[in-house]
Write a protein that holds these residues in place. Sequence first.
Motif, mmCIF file in Angstrom:
data_model
loop_
_atom_site.group_PDB
_atom_site.id
_atom_site.type_symbol
_atom_site.label_atom_id
_atom_site.label_comp_id
_atom_site.label_asym_id
_atom_site.label_seq_id
_atom_site.Cartn_x
_atom_site.Cartn_y
_atom_site.Cartn_z
ATOM 1 N N GLY A 524 57.732 6.335 51.614
ATOM 2 C CA GLY A 524 57.607 4.897 51.554
ATOM 3 C C GLY A 524 58.483 4.226 52.587
ATOM 4 N N GLY A 525 58.128 3.013 52.942
ATOM 5 C CA GLY A 525 58.927 2.265 53.899
ATOM 6 C C GLY A 525 58.547 0.804 53.891
ATOM 7 N N ASP A 526 59.450 -0.029 54.389
ATOM 8 C CA ASP A 526 59.115 -1.433 54.558
ATOM 9 C C ASP A 526 59.832 -1.992 55.772
ATOM 10 O OD1 ASP A 526 61.706 -2.239 53.856
ATOM 11 O OD2 ASP A 526 61.196 -2.583 51.772
ATOM 12 N N PHE A 527 59.302 -3.083 56.267
ATOM 13 C CA PHE A 527 59.834 -3.731 57.453
ATOM 14 C C PHE A 527 59.983 -5.211 57.146
ATOM 15 C CE2 PHE A 527 58.931 -5.894 61.610
ATOM 16 C CZ PHE A 527 60.176 -5.619 62.177
ATOM 17 N N ARG A 528 61.204 -5.689 57.248
ATOM 18 C CA ARG A 528 61.484 -7.082 56.944
ATOM 19 C C ARG A 528 61.316 -7.904 58.216
ATOM 20 N NH1 ARG A 528 66.751 -8.003 53.515
ATOM 21 N NH2 ARG A 528 65.453 -6.703 52.164
ATOM 22 N N LEU A 529 60.210 -8.657 58.301
ATOM 23 C CA LEU A 529 59.931 -9.454 59.491
ATOM 24 C C LEU A 529 60.884 -10.629 59.605
ATOM 25 C CD1 LEU A 529 56.029 -9.495 59.260
ATOM 26 C CD2 LEU A 529 57.462 -8.019 60.682
ATOM 27 N N THR A 530 61.118 -11.300 58.490
ATOM 28 C CA THR A 530 62.079 -12.392 58.430
ATOM 29 C C THR A 530 62.892 -12.220 57.158
ATOM 30 O OG1 THR A 530 60.658 -13.919 57.174
ATOM 31 C CG2 THR A 530 60.378 -13.876 59.583
ATOM 32 N N SER A 531 63.783 -13.160 56.913
ATOM 33 C CA SER A 531 64.590 -13.075 55.694
ATOM 34 C C SER A 531 63.751 -13.265 54.440
ATOM 35 C CB SER A 531 65.702 -14.128 55.732
ATOM 36 O OG SER A 531 65.137 -15.435 55.822
ATOM 37 N N ARG A 532 62.520 -13.803 54.602
ATOM 38 C CA ARG A 532 61.672 -14.088 53.452
ATOM 39 C C ARG A 532 60.402 -13.257 53.402
ATOM 40 N NH1 ARG A 532 61.909 -20.755 53.195
ATOM 41 N NH2 ARG A 532 64.162 -20.906 52.765
ATOM 42 N N PHE A 533 59.966 -12.724 54.521
ATOM 43 C CA PHE A 533 58.666 -12.090 54.590
ATOM 44 C C PHE A 533 58.797 -10.656 55.085
ATOM 45 C CE2 PHE A 533 54.639 -11.144 56.762
ATOM 46 C CZ PHE A 533 53.753 -11.392 55.726
ATOM 47 N N GLY A 534 58.053 -9.720 54.449
ATOM 48 C CA GLY A 534 58.114 -8.323 54.862
ATOM 49 C C GLY A 534 56.811 -7.601 54.590
ATOM 50 N N LEU A 535 56.696 -6.409 55.159
ATOM 51 C CA LEU A 535 55.552 -5.535 54.974
ATOM 52 C C LEU A 535 56.023 -4.225 54.369
ATOM 53 C CD1 LEU A 535 53.825 -6.010 58.461
ATOM 54 C CD2 LEU A 535 53.320 -7.249 56.340
ATOM 55 N N TRP A 536 55.191 -3.574 53.533
ATOM 56 C CA TRP A 536 55.578 -2.296 52.949
ATOM 57 C C TRP A 536 54.392 -1.331 52.935
ATOM 58 C CZ3 TRP A 536 52.964 -0.780 48.538
ATOM 59 C CH2 TRP A 536 52.304 -1.768 47.813
ATOM 60 N N LEU A 537 54.708 -0.041 52.920
ATOM 61 C CA LEU A 537 53.691 1.011 52.936
ATOM 62 C C LEU A 537 54.185 2.185 52.101
ATOM 63 C CD1 LEU A 537 50.978 2.044 54.231
ATOM 64 C CD2 LEU A 537 52.418 3.170 55.944
ATOM 65 N N ARG A 538 53.294 2.791 51.325
ATOM 66 C CA ARG A 538 53.659 3.954 50.518
ATOM 67 C C ARG A 538 52.521 4.961 50.538
ATOM 68 N NH1 ARG A 538 54.072 1.582 46.174
ATOM 69 N NH2 ARG A 538 52.082 2.184 45.262
ATOM 70 N N VAL A 539 52.867 6.232 50.702
ATOM 71 C CA VAL A 539 51.901 7.328 50.687
ATOM 72 C C VAL A 539 52.278 8.246 49.528
ATOM 73 C CG1 VAL A 539 50.843 9.208 51.982
ATOM 74 C CG2 VAL A 539 51.669 7.165 53.191
ATOM 75 N N GLY A 540 51.320 8.533 48.653
ATOM 76 C CA GLY A 540 51.596 9.336 47.469
ATOM 77 C C GLY A 540 50.819 10.629 47.433
ATOM 78 N N ASN A 541 51.312 11.586 46.660
ATOM 79 C CA ASN A 541 50.685 12.895 46.464
ATOM 80 C C ASN A 541 50.370 13.569 47.798
ATOM 81 O OD1 ASN A 541 49.629 15.117 45.152
ATOM 82 N ND2 ASN A 541 47.688 14.135 44.629
ATOM 83 N N LEU A 542 51.390 13.687 48.633
ATOM 84 C CA LEU A 542 51.207 14.296 49.958
ATOM 85 C C LEU A 542 50.746 15.740 49.870
ATOM 86 C CD1 LEU A 542 54.322 12.878 51.829
ATOM 87 C CD2 LEU A 542 51.931 12.384 52.322
ATOM 88 N N LEU A 543 51.044 16.419 48.777
ATOM 89 C CA LEU A 543 50.645 17.823 48.630
ATOM 90 C C LEU A 543 49.222 17.952 48.100
ATOM 91 C CD1 LEU A 543 53.946 19.275 47.113
ATOM 92 C CD2 LEU A 543 53.266 19.104 49.518
ATOM 93 N N ASN A 544 48.579 16.814 47.820
ATOM 94 C CA ASN A 544 47.182 16.800 47.370
ATOM 95 C C ASN A 544 46.983 17.668 46.131
ATOM 96 O OD1 ASN A 544 44.490 16.023 47.441
ATOM 97 N ND2 ASN A 544 43.892 17.711 48.784
ATOM 98 N N GLN A 545 47.899 17.542 45.185
ATOM 99 C CA GLN A 545 47.811 18.346 43.969
ATOM 100 C C GLN A 545 47.015 17.616 42.883
ATOM 101 O OE1 GLN A 545 51.528 19.814 42.457
ATOM 102 N NE2 GLN A 545 51.801 21.190 44.180
ATOM 103 N N PRO A 546 46.359 18.362 42.004
ATOM 104 C CA PRO A 546 45.708 17.747 40.837
ATOM 105 C C PRO A 546 46.763 17.409 39.786
ATOM 106 C CG PRO A 546 45.379 20.113 40.802
ATOM 107 C CD PRO A 546 46.105 19.816 42.082
ATOM 108 N N ILE A 547 47.351 16.248 39.897
ATOM 109 C CA ILE A 547 48.446 15.851 39.017
ATOM 110 C C ILE A 547 47.870 15.472 37.658
ATOM 111 C CG2 ILE A 547 50.343 14.237 38.690
ATOM 112 C CD1 ILE A 547 50.488 13.994 41.737
ATOM 113 N N GLN A 548 48.081 16.335 36.688
ATOM 114 C CA GLN A 548 47.482 16.176 35.367
ATOM 115 C C GLN A 548 48.585 15.794 34.377
ATOM 116 O OE1 GLN A 548 44.394 18.713 32.521
ATOM 117 N NE2 GLN A 548 45.131 19.586 34.424
#
Length: 569
Positions: A524-548
Amino acid sequence: MKRPYSIIAGLLLSIPALAQSNLNPTIVVTNAYEGSAADIHKPVQKMQVPDSVMKFNLDFDYSVFSNPYRGAYEFRPYLVSMKPRAEVRDESTLYVRAGAGYALRPEAEVVWTPSIGHGFTLGVHGNLDGFIGRYRLISSRLDEQVRRYEPSGEKAPGLDLRGGVGADLTYAAGWGQAGIGLSCLNQSNRDPLLGADVRASIFNQFGINAFARSYNLLEPGWTWQGTLDYRFGGDRLDAYHPHEHLVSLDGTFGRILADNQRVSLDAGFHLARSGDATWSTGGLVSVKPRYVLRTGRFLLDLGLLFTAHLRDNAGVTDRPACYGTGTQVIYPAIHVRYGILEDQLTAYADMTGGSHLNTYSSLLEGHHFLRWNYLMLGGTPLDFSVERVRVALGLRGQVAERLQLDLSGGYTVWGHALLEAAPYNDDELPRMGYGDYEAAFVALTYGWKSRSVLVDGGLSYRHFMMKTDRVFTPAPFSGDIRALYDWNGRIRGGIYAEFASAREAVYDSYSNLRIPGYVDLGLGGDFRLTSRFGLWLRVGNLLNQPIQRHVLYAEDGVSVTGGITFNLR
């Protein structure tokens, strides 16, 4: 002034459209702490993650990893209630976090606290999260006397959405605080096991809450607090329309005798009535007298919890498996602390226990693909979990205000535990059941905080001695870790991992059942463009497992989610 309301409404309107239902009101807004004897210990149906994991006071900003949705395992229908009542403040605040990704995982959270003044504080909040996509279908196969639940290779579409809005108004006076709260909840699910032709489950709930409390005193005097909460909810299914009424009344009355000792009496009354054609009623009455003494390096918190279960067996006489033998009247409530090094290292010992009324809505909270008819196959969903006693010894401390550790071990005895049970017809329908077991456990929670690095997580190992067949034990070994690096307060990135070992159940004298373990690895990561506004990104289950996390349910593959944050203060 109208803008925040528009944001919340826009986020929540997407729920009924996707589920083909109207969003009815729902709620729960509670106090940050309520002296409720019934809340002293609430066993809940969390099966895979370590029950020891807690967040240290590290001021960890989890916006990078913020993911309220964890598949068919963790659902927070009362997220609104988890918002602490706003502190009395003079300035207005607005926080917005929203995003979506592939598979479609809509996420949104809005918190608005306008400035009112004259001792009043208003908090308005909304949230939306879920999953819309394909699930990996699970089938069972018998392999050397072990029936394994593994992906069949086929996939099916499903839908799992939750959202809520709420508002609470708090008034602060010279004698203390009082407040009232309203909120509404919608949970919409389309079970991938049933196909697109079966109507989605649409659970709506409305509630109202009121509280009053005196200020905490640092000198001899009386203290008190009380809360009253009512909720009404209903589900819409093809052949069933179950409804539920919940009433809770909790209070504490105490006296500070001196600067090092106090006495108090906690009391609670929880009542639930749920059903469709057949209704069942259950209630839990709790009283806990308590004495707290601090002397030298010792802190003694001595109490006894008295409970009574109220049951209405009408209409369930043909289901004797429910209303089991788990009733217990007296539980210990003892906590002892010894300061080995002042503010650095503390040894502790706890002996506790308690019971919890499992309502229909609480079962949906733990496993939100459950349906009323699934539950009725094994008995009414209204029953109690009972932890007869839990004994724990541990060490808790910190080093240089950076590293925090909590290591504990102990033993627990459950007389009537809510557990996931063997599916009907091997692999067709999910099911819950009650079982008796004992377990020895050891747990470690940890945290690290420096200027640029934040880490926390936990590990847990439990050795189970199960006394009931056809119910799965929680994962013996489980844990999680989150690590975040901050580049000058503008760019942040990190990694998280959650894992659990395989879960097993004794099926009969010839075979066992087994759900495989998993590792959920993400970035996961985020980038704060200003003191009030930001962007974020998250990638899950990188191992591509059948999480049961629950038997028969596993989402499909890697997920990518991104969005924006906005903070006005």
